[in-house]
Design an enzyme around this catalytic site. Structure first.
Site, PDB file in Angstrom:
ATOM      1  N   HIS A 277       6.722  -9.676   8.640  1.00 10.28           N
ATOM      2  CA  HIS A 277       7.504  -8.460   8.382  1.00 10.28           C
ATOM      3  C   HIS A 277       7.147  -7.335   9.345  1.00 10.28           C
ATOM      4  CE1 HIS A 277       4.341  -6.283   6.009  1.00 10.28           C
ATOM      5  NE2 HIS A 277       3.997  -7.484   5.582  1.00 10.28           N
ATOM      6  N   GLU A 323       9.448  -5.666   3.699  1.00  8.47           N
ATOM      7  CA  GLU A 323       8.677  -6.533   2.805  1.00  8.47           C
ATOM      8  C   GLU A 323       7.872  -5.703   1.819  1.00  8.47           C
ATOM      9  OE1 GLU A 323       5.184  -8.701   1.260  1.00  8.47           O
ATOM     10  OE2 GLU A 323       5.164  -6.972   2.567  1.00  8.47           O
ATOM     11  N   GLU A 324       7.322  -4.567   2.309  1.00  7.47           N
ATOM     12  CA  GLU A 324       6.324  -3.857   1.500  1.00  7.47           C
ATOM     13  C   GLU A 324       6.889  -3.235   0.233  1.00  7.47           C
ATOM     14  OE1 GLU A 324       3.330  -4.182   1.791  1.00  7.47           O
ATOM     15  OE2 GLU A 324       2.730  -4.454   3.874  1.00  7.47           O
ATOM     16  N   ASP A 351       1.521 -13.726   7.226  1.00 10.70           N
ATOM     17  CA  ASP A 351       1.357 -12.400   6.623  1.00 10.70           C
ATOM     18  C   ASP A 351       0.030 -12.333   5.867  1.00 10.70           C
ATOM     19  OD1 ASP A 351       1.741  -9.829   5.776  1.00 10.70           O
ATOM     20  OD2 ASP A 351       3.216 -10.326   4.225  1.00 10.70           O
ATOM     21  N   HIS A 426      -3.482  -2.065   3.685  1.00  7.60           N
ATOM     22  CA  HIS A 426      -2.807  -0.869   3.158  1.00  7.60           C
ATOM     23  C   HIS A 426      -3.658   0.401   3.248  1.00  7.60           C
ATOM     24  CE1 HIS A 426       0.052  -3.514   0.456  1.00  7.60           C
ATOM     25  NE2 HIS A 426       0.095  -3.836   1.739  1.00  7.60           N
TER      26      HIS A 426
END
Ligand SMILES: [Zn+2]
Length: 463
Positions: A277, A323-324, A351, A426
């Protein structure tokens, strides 16, 4: 008599052996593809272009949340780069949610004044402009919160200080904590960052509300601050926090999946898709998650093309968007295929970061296909033993290939050592300097060999 029977048996065995020997012997895939795999791995291990792409994406464009101008730039840049390489790119339009963080802060106001490093969770609502100031009640699990009951939760900020128990089990407090706490009358939630290791970095990520309960603001704080608040409260000292967030959802934005391909020479309508992504959270550089995945997949095709290889089937790279916080890109890709999803012989996702790759996990649509697929994948993986990436295990797929897998496409995910992935995941620290170029090149090599052989081998994985 005995002798005659024995010689009859020997003749029968000889005949049977002769019959089976008359059938064409198919060499195992590792024998068929050793030369080509050697060329692909050799090219990947000295490749500089992939690293330069990753460097541009992460340091020049930067983080890439859905709806941001950086994601738009990344989409256009990837498209133009694939065009220059002859990968026949196209953009597949996708409407994506747009969540904007705005200014945000948290501080302890009682019994001392102390700022808390925090990150609002993606999808959270704002606090009122003056913030929310309330005592914190610390819980270690949903069960503990439920045992306390509404009287001890109402009008409080709930801190989920759950122990790290692997990402899959721990992340439920980030995704579902606000909705669960709101049922008990909480006014906001703080979540201990979902990580096993912390150097005082908060970790953001997606959270969801349910339709029945009030939407309350939600933010992540560091493991260190969560532990401090817990210690204070266990010592009988209630901690009061002021949380202020401007987060808001704006109307959906235009975005796109970037799709490039090498058209197959014999079966162009059959496709092996490989990707990751392109979007990320709005902090750090989205380097491991998932800049490395999209660039490694793209570079795998770049190298296959540069070596002049054209597999039997089409190899397609997809840089999925969103995607997130929505997986709208993955769903748009699937729905655009319609019944043509049957043309996809395999979907490969990277990923899980770009630490040293160890091999692939796989999921077949029907468990009865696991044995034949495993045999073939292990033959392919032998080609990766030279870079220690030859392990084949049953895996879990990934968020971007999940809609394809649900409709019958075999799924593979590149697996890495993941020693530190969730330390950076993240956070502001998910940056290019955390990626070892040698490991990144091994990821490119792994994707190139797996995608090429799957696209070129005589049959499909399970037949
Ligand atoms: Zn990711």
């Amino acid at each position: 008599m005995k002798t005659a029977r024995l010689s009859f048996t020997l003749v029968a065995i000889a005949l049977l052996a002769g019959i089976s020997g008359a059938q064409p012997q198919v060499a195992p895939l590792d024998e068929q593809y050793r030369e080509i795999a050697g060329r692909l791995i050799g090219a990947a291990l000295v490749d500089q272009d992939g690293w330069e792409k990753l460097s541009y994406l992460t340091t020049r464009i930067g983080h890439r949340l859905s709806g941001s101008s950086q994601l738009d730039r990344a989409v256009q840049w990837a498209h133009d780069g694939m065009k220059a390489e002859g990968l026949n790119p196209r953009l597949q339009a996708v409407k994506v949610p747009r969540w904007v963080r705005g200014r945000e802060s948290a501080q302890v106001v009682i019994p001392v004044e102390k700022p808390l490093r925090m990150l609002g969770l993606g999808g959270s609502v704002a606090t009122p402009p003056e913030g929310i100031t309330a005592p914190v009640v610390v819980v270690g699990s949903f069960d503990e919160m439920e045992a306390m009951g509404r009287s001890r939760i109402r009008d409080r900020i709930v801190l989920f200080d759950m122990p790290w128990d692997g990402y899959g089990r721990t992340v439920q407090y980030r995704t579902g904590g606000a909705a669960r706490a709101a049922k008990f009358g909480a006014v906001a939630v703080l979540v201990r960052s979902v990580t096993g290791v912390s150097l005082y970095s908060p970790h953001t990520g997606e959270m969801n509300y349910d339709t029945l309960t009030e939407r309350i603001p939600a933010a992540a704080i560091t493991v260190e601050d969560a532990a401090w608040i817990r210690t204070m409260s266990e010592n009988g000292q209630t901690v009061t926090v002021r949380l202020a967030m401007e987060a808001r959802a704006l109307p959906d934005s235009d975005s796109a999946n970037v799709i490039g391909e090498i058209v197959g020479r014999e079966l162009p309508g059959e496709v092996v898709v490989v990707g990751g992504h392109l979007d990320s959270w709005d902090i750090g550089q989205g380097a491991h998650d998932d800049g490395a995945g999209v660039i490694a997949a793209w570079q795998a095709l770049t190298l296959i093309r540069q070596l002049g290889l054209q597999p039997r089937r089409t190899i397609r790279v997809v840089l999925w968007t969103n995607e997130e916080n929505g997986t709208r890109g993955a769903r748009a890709y699937r729905s655009a295929l319609g019944a043509d999803v049957a043309s996809h012989v395999a979907a490969i996702e990277m990923d899980s970061g770009a630490e040293r790759p160890v091999g692939f996990g796989f999921v077949m649509p029907n468990p009865a296909q696991n044995a034949p697929a495993s045999t073939r994948l292990k033959q392919i993986a032998k080609l990766l033993e030279g870079i220690d990436a030859g392990a084949i295990t049953t895996g879990e797929g990934g968020a971007d290939i999940e809609p394809l897998m649900r409709d019958g496409v075999p799924g593979l995910d590149l697996q890495t050592t993941q020693e530190h992935y969730f330390d950076w995941h993240h956070t502001e620290a998910d940056t290019l300097d955390k990626i070892d170029p040698r490991n990144f090149r091994r990821c490119i090599a792994s994707l190139a060999v797996m995608a090429y052989v799957l696209a070129d081998m005589p049959g499909r994985l399970a037949n």
